[in-house]
Motif scaffolding. Structure first.
Motif, PDB file in Angstrom:
ATOM      1  N   HIS A 136       0.837  -1.206   0.000  1.00 44.92           N
ATOM      2  CA  HIS A 136       0.000   0.000   0.000  1.00 44.92           C
ATOM      3  C   HIS A 136       0.869   1.253   0.000  1.00 44.92           C
ATOM      4  CE1 HIS A 136      -3.193   2.795   1.112  1.00 44.92           C
ATOM      5  NE2 HIS A 136      -2.470   3.165   2.154  1.00 44.92           N
ATOM      6  N   TYR A 137       1.857   1.308   0.897  1.00 38.52           N
ATOM      7  CA  TYR A 137       2.694   2.500   0.984  1.00 38.52           C
ATOM      8  C   TYR A 137       3.678   2.593  -0.179  1.00 38.52           C
ATOM      9  CZ  TYR A 137       0.649   3.306   5.520  1.00 38.52           C
ATOM     10  OH  TYR A 137      -0.251   3.545   6.529  1.00 38.52           O
ATOM     11  N   ALA A 138       4.058   1.451  -0.746  1.00 41.26           N
ATOM     12  CA  ALA A 138       4.912   1.490  -1.935  1.00 41.26           C
ATOM     13  C   ALA A 138       4.194   2.182  -3.086  1.00 41.26           C
ATOM     14  CB  ALA A 138       5.324   0.076  -2.335  1.00 41.26           C
ATOM     15  N   SER A 153       4.914   6.248  -5.023  1.00 46.38           N
ATOM     16  CA  SER A 153       4.860   6.605  -6.451  1.00 46.38           C
ATOM     17  C   SER A 153       6.117   6.231  -7.236  1.00 46.38           C
ATOM     18  CB  SER A 153       4.542   8.096  -6.661  1.00 46.38           C
ATOM     19  OG  SER A 153       5.677   8.906  -6.453  1.00 46.38           O
ATOM     20  N   ARG A 154       7.153   5.777  -6.568  1.00 46.55           N
ATOM     21  CA  ARG A 154       8.350   5.342  -7.295  1.00 46.55           C
ATOM     22  C   ARG A 154       8.261   3.874  -7.698  1.00 46.55           C
ATOM     23  NH1 ARG A 154      13.017   6.656  -3.203  1.00 46.55           N
ATOM     24  NH2 ARG A 154      11.429   5.791  -1.802  1.00 46.55           N
ATOM     25  N   TYR A 155       7.264   3.174  -7.171  1.00 49.57           N
ATOM     26  CA  TYR A 155       7.200   1.733  -7.381  1.00 49.57           C
ATOM     27  C   TYR A 155       5.823   1.294  -7.866  1.00 49.57           C
ATOM     28  CZ  TYR A 155      11.277   2.039  -4.289  1.00 49.57           C
ATOM     29  OH  TYR A 155      12.477   2.379  -3.741  1.00 49.57           O
ATOM     30  N   ASP A 156       5.810   0.220  -8.619  1.00 48.75           N
ATOM     31  CA  ASP A 156       4.611  -0.556  -8.909  1.00 48.75           C
ATOM     32  C   ASP A 156       4.804  -1.934  -8.280  1.00 48.75           C
ATOM     33  OD1 ASP A 156       3.158   1.317 -10.492  1.00 48.75           O
ATOM     34  OD2 ASP A 156       4.513   0.896 -12.159  1.00 48.75           O
ATOM     35  N   ILE A 157       3.705  -2.585  -7.929  1.00 47.96           N
ATOM     36  CA  ILE A 157       3.784  -3.904  -7.318  1.00 47.96           C
ATOM     37  C   ILE A 157       3.581  -4.956  -8.401  1.00 47.96           C
ATOM     38  CG2 ILE A 157       2.897  -5.432  -5.521  1.00 47.96           C
ATOM     39  CD1 ILE A 157       4.162  -2.803  -4.526  1.00 47.96           C
ATOM     40  N   VAL A 158       4.594  -5.791  -8.613  1.00 48.04           N
ATOM     41  CA  VAL A 158       4.530  -6.844  -9.623  1.00 48.04           C
ATOM     42  C   VAL A 158       3.894  -8.102  -9.043  1.00 48.04           C
ATOM     43  CG1 VAL A 158       5.919  -8.347 -11.104  1.00 48.04           C
ATOM     44  CG2 VAL A 158       6.525  -5.927 -10.851  1.00 48.04           C
ATOM     45  N   GLY A 159       4.188  -8.403  -7.789  1.00 51.09           N
ATOM     46  CA  GLY A 159       3.653  -9.602  -7.163  1.00 51.09           C
ATOM     47  C   GLY A 159       4.360  -9.900  -5.864  1.00 51.09           C
ATOM     48  N   PHE A 160       4.026 -11.056  -5.298  1.00 51.86           N
ATOM     49  CA  PHE A 160       4.526 -11.452  -3.989  1.00 51.86           C
ATOM     50  C   PHE A 160       5.160 -12.840  -4.068  1.00 51.86           C
ATOM     51  CE2 PHE A 160       1.281  -8.357  -3.215  1.00 51.86           C
ATOM     52  CZ  PHE A 160       1.686  -7.658  -2.094  1.00 51.86           C
ATOM     53  N   GLU A 189      15.446 -15.387  -6.760  1.00 48.02           N
ATOM     54  CA  GLU A 189      16.622 -15.044  -7.558  1.00 48.02           C
ATOM     55  C   GLU A 189      16.407 -15.319  -9.036  1.00 48.02           C
ATOM     56  OE1 GLU A 189      21.462 -15.866  -7.756  1.00 48.02           O
ATOM     57  OE2 GLU A 189      20.229 -16.849  -6.208  1.00 48.02           O
ATOM     58  N   ALA A 190      15.800 -16.458  -9.350  1.00 45.33           N
ATOM     59  CA  ALA A 190      15.594 -16.815 -10.763  1.00 45.33           C
ATOM     60  C   ALA A 190      14.685 -15.814 -11.462  1.00 45.33           C
ATOM     61  CB  ALA A 190      15.008 -18.219 -10.862  1.00 45.33           C
ATOM     62  N   LEU A 191      13.609 -15.403 -10.795  1.00 44.14           N
ATOM     63  CA  LEU A 191      12.682 -14.467 -11.432  1.00 44.14           C
ATOM     64  C   LEU A 191      13.280 -13.073 -11.532  1.00 44.14           C
ATOM     65  CD1 LEU A 191       9.184 -15.590 -10.105  1.00 44.14           C
ATOM     66  CD2 LEU A 191      10.319 -16.144 -12.239  1.00 44.14           C
ATOM     67  N   TYR A 192      14.124 -12.709 -10.568  1.00 42.51           N
ATOM     68  CA  TYR A 192      14.841 -11.437 -10.708  1.00 42.51           C
ATOM     69  C   TYR A 192      15.753 -11.472 -11.941  1.00 42.51           C
ATOM     70  CZ  TYR A 192      18.242  -7.737  -9.956  1.00 42.51           C
ATOM     71  OH  TYR A 192      19.063  -6.650 -10.131  1.00 42.51           O
ATOM     72  N   ASN A 193      16.477 -12.575 -12.104  1.00 42.18           N
ATOM     73  CA  ASN A 193      17.394 -12.709 -13.251  1.00 42.18           C
ATOM     74  C   ASN A 193      16.642 -12.739 -14.578  1.00 42.18           C
ATOM     75  OD1 ASN A 193      19.701 -12.708 -11.652  1.00 42.18           O
ATOM     76  ND2 ASN A 193      19.660 -14.937 -11.381  1.00 42.18           N
ATOM     77  N   GLN A 194      15.369 -13.139 -14.538  1.00 38.91           N
ATOM     78  CA  GLN A 194      14.540 -13.135 -15.747  1.00 38.91           C
ATOM     79  C   GLN A 194      13.928 -11.759 -16.020  1.00 38.91           C
ATOM     80  OE1 GLN A 194      11.623 -16.314 -15.469  1.00 38.91           O
ATOM     81  NE2 GLN A 194      13.185 -17.748 -14.715  1.00 38.91           N
ATOM     82  N   GLY A 195      14.159 -10.806 -15.123  1.00 38.05           N
ATOM     83  CA  GLY A 195      13.643  -9.456 -15.324  1.00 38.05           C
ATOM     84  C   GLY A 195      12.197  -9.267 -14.917  1.00 38.05           C
ATOM     85  N   VAL A 196      11.661 -10.182 -14.126  1.00 36.70           N
ATOM     86  CA  VAL A 196      10.261 -10.065 -13.699  1.00 36.70           C
ATOM     87  C   VAL A 196      10.074  -8.868 -12.765  1.00 36.70           C
ATOM     88  CG1 VAL A 196       8.400 -11.228 -12.412  1.00 36.70           C
ATOM     89  CG2 VAL A 196       9.818 -12.518 -14.023  1.00 36.70           C
ATOM     90  N   PHE A 197      11.070  -8.550 -11.974  1.00 38.63           N
ATOM     91  CA  PHE A 197      11.009  -7.386 -11.075  1.00 38.63           C
ATOM     92  C   PHE A 197      12.402  -6.798 -10.951  1.00 38.63           C
ATOM     93  CE2 PHE A 197      12.019 -11.007  -8.469  1.00 38.63           C
ATOM     94  CZ  PHE A 197      12.932 -10.534  -7.534  1.00 38.63           C
ATOM     95  N   ASP A 198      12.493  -5.542 -10.489  1.00 35.75           N
ATOM     96  CA  ASP A 198      13.806  -4.913 -10.370  1.00 35.75           C
ATOM     97  C   ASP A 198      14.183  -4.497  -8.953  1.00 35.75           C
ATOM     98  OD1 ASP A 198      12.232  -2.636 -10.046  1.00 35.75           O
ATOM     99  OD2 ASP A 198      12.584  -1.938 -12.094  1.00 35.75           O
ATOM    100  N   HIS A 199      13.240  -4.565  -8.020  1.00 34.19           N
ATOM    101  CA  HIS A 199      13.525  -4.332  -6.603  1.00 34.19           C
ATOM    102  C   HIS A 199      12.707  -5.320  -5.783  1.00 34.19           C
ATOM    103  CE1 HIS A 199      15.144  -0.452  -7.945  1.00 34.19           C
ATOM    104  NE2 HIS A 199      15.696  -0.332  -6.748  1.00 34.19           N
ATOM    105  N   ALA A 200      13.219  -5.641  -4.621  1.00 37.81           N
ATOM    106  CA  ALA A 200      12.482  -6.509  -3.689  1.00 37.81           C
ATOM    107  C   ALA A 200      12.282  -5.775  -2.379  1.00 37.81           C
ATOM    108  CB  ALA A 200      13.246  -7.808  -3.449  1.00 37.81           C
ATOM    109  N   PHE A 201      11.336  -6.282  -1.588  1.00 43.36           N
ATOM    110  CA  PHE A 201      11.160  -5.790  -0.228  1.00 43.36           C
ATOM    111  C   PHE A 201      10.795  -6.967   0.656  1.00 43.36           C
ATOM    112  CE2 PHE A 201       9.727  -3.744   3.509  1.00 43.36           C
ATOM    113  CZ  PHE A 201      10.432  -2.547   3.551  1.00 43.36           C
ATOM    114  N   ILE A 202      11.354  -7.007   1.860  1.00 41.52           N
ATOM    115  CA  ILE A 202      11.136  -8.131   2.775  1.00 41.52           C
ATOM    116  C   ILE A 202      10.032  -7.771   3.762  1.00 41.52           C
ATOM    117  CG2 ILE A 202      12.207  -9.615   4.510  1.00 41.52           C
ATOM    118  CD1 ILE A 202      14.895  -9.035   3.039  1.00 41.52           C
TER     119      ILE A 202
END
Length: 205
Positions: free
Chosen positions: A11-13, A17-24, A48-61
């Motif tokens: 919600h706060y991401a 406004s700098r981020y869109d949510i791709v998934g969880f 890691e695999a999906l990051y390397n495939q370009g599915v998302f460019d930032h993560a959050f824990i």
């Protein structure tokens, strides 16, 4: 993490406004199911695999204070994979230009991060928290709503400060320490454990 904390962070991401949510990513939910209007992309082992495939460019824990060990292990795995961690700043937050905000930090609405204050990586700073000048919050720590760190105070790694707790100036809290709600800390605490005020005295639970 596709839980309550994860939905708050998402919600706060979006408000940031700098981020869109791709998934969880979540080990307890089926891939492709919906959460917060987004798909579950997979389990933690898939990150890691999906990051390397370009599915998302930032993560959050999005793992809370009840699971510090898991939160730390995810952080270490993300770092080893060279995946950037987002810094999420909700509306109505003041961060002084001299303050330092680490990777993977979320600042909820109403937070004040004062002059020369430091919030280290993977920390969660909840609603209306004040971190006064020259104070430090260590990695992975969770500061609950309304807590106050007075000037030159320090909170170690994997700590939890309860609602409306206060760390008086020039006091130090070591790693792996829980401070109860409305507790006032007026001396250094170095031994891991849970601490709370009772009749104005500090007790270890």
């Amino acid at each position: 993490g596709a839980g309550e904390l994860g939905s708050q962070i998402a919600h706060y991401a979006l408000l940031d406004s700098r981020y869109d949510i791709v998934g969880f990513f979540d080990d307890t939910k089926e891939r492709g199911t919906n959460f917060f209007g987004c798909p579950i992309l997979g389990k933690m082992e898939d990150v890691e695999a999906l990051y390397n495939q370009g599915v998302f460019d930032h993560a959050f824990i999005g793992i809370g204070y009840a699971h510090f060990d898991f939160k730390v292990s995810l952080y270490e795995n993300v770092r080893k994979a060279n995946i950037p961690l987002a810094i999420i700043i909700a509306p109505h937050v003041y961060v002084d230009p001299t303050a330092s905000i680490g990777n993977g930090v979320i600042l909820y609405p109403g937070c004040v991060i004062d002059k020369d204050a430091v919030v280290e990586d993977n920390a969660v700073i909840n609603v209306n928290v004040t971190i006064a000048h020259n104070s430090v919050v260590g990695k992975h720590s969770f500061i609950a709503g309304g807590a106050i760190l007075a000037g030159y105070s320090k909170v170690g790694e994997c700590c939890f400060l309860g609602v409306n707790s206060v760390i008086n100036d020039h006091n130090y809290i070591g790693n792996d320490i829980i401070i109860g709600s409305q507790t006032v800390v007026s001396k250094n605490i170095t031994k891991p454990g849970t601490y709370f005020n009772d009749n104005r005295r500090l007790f270890k639970y």
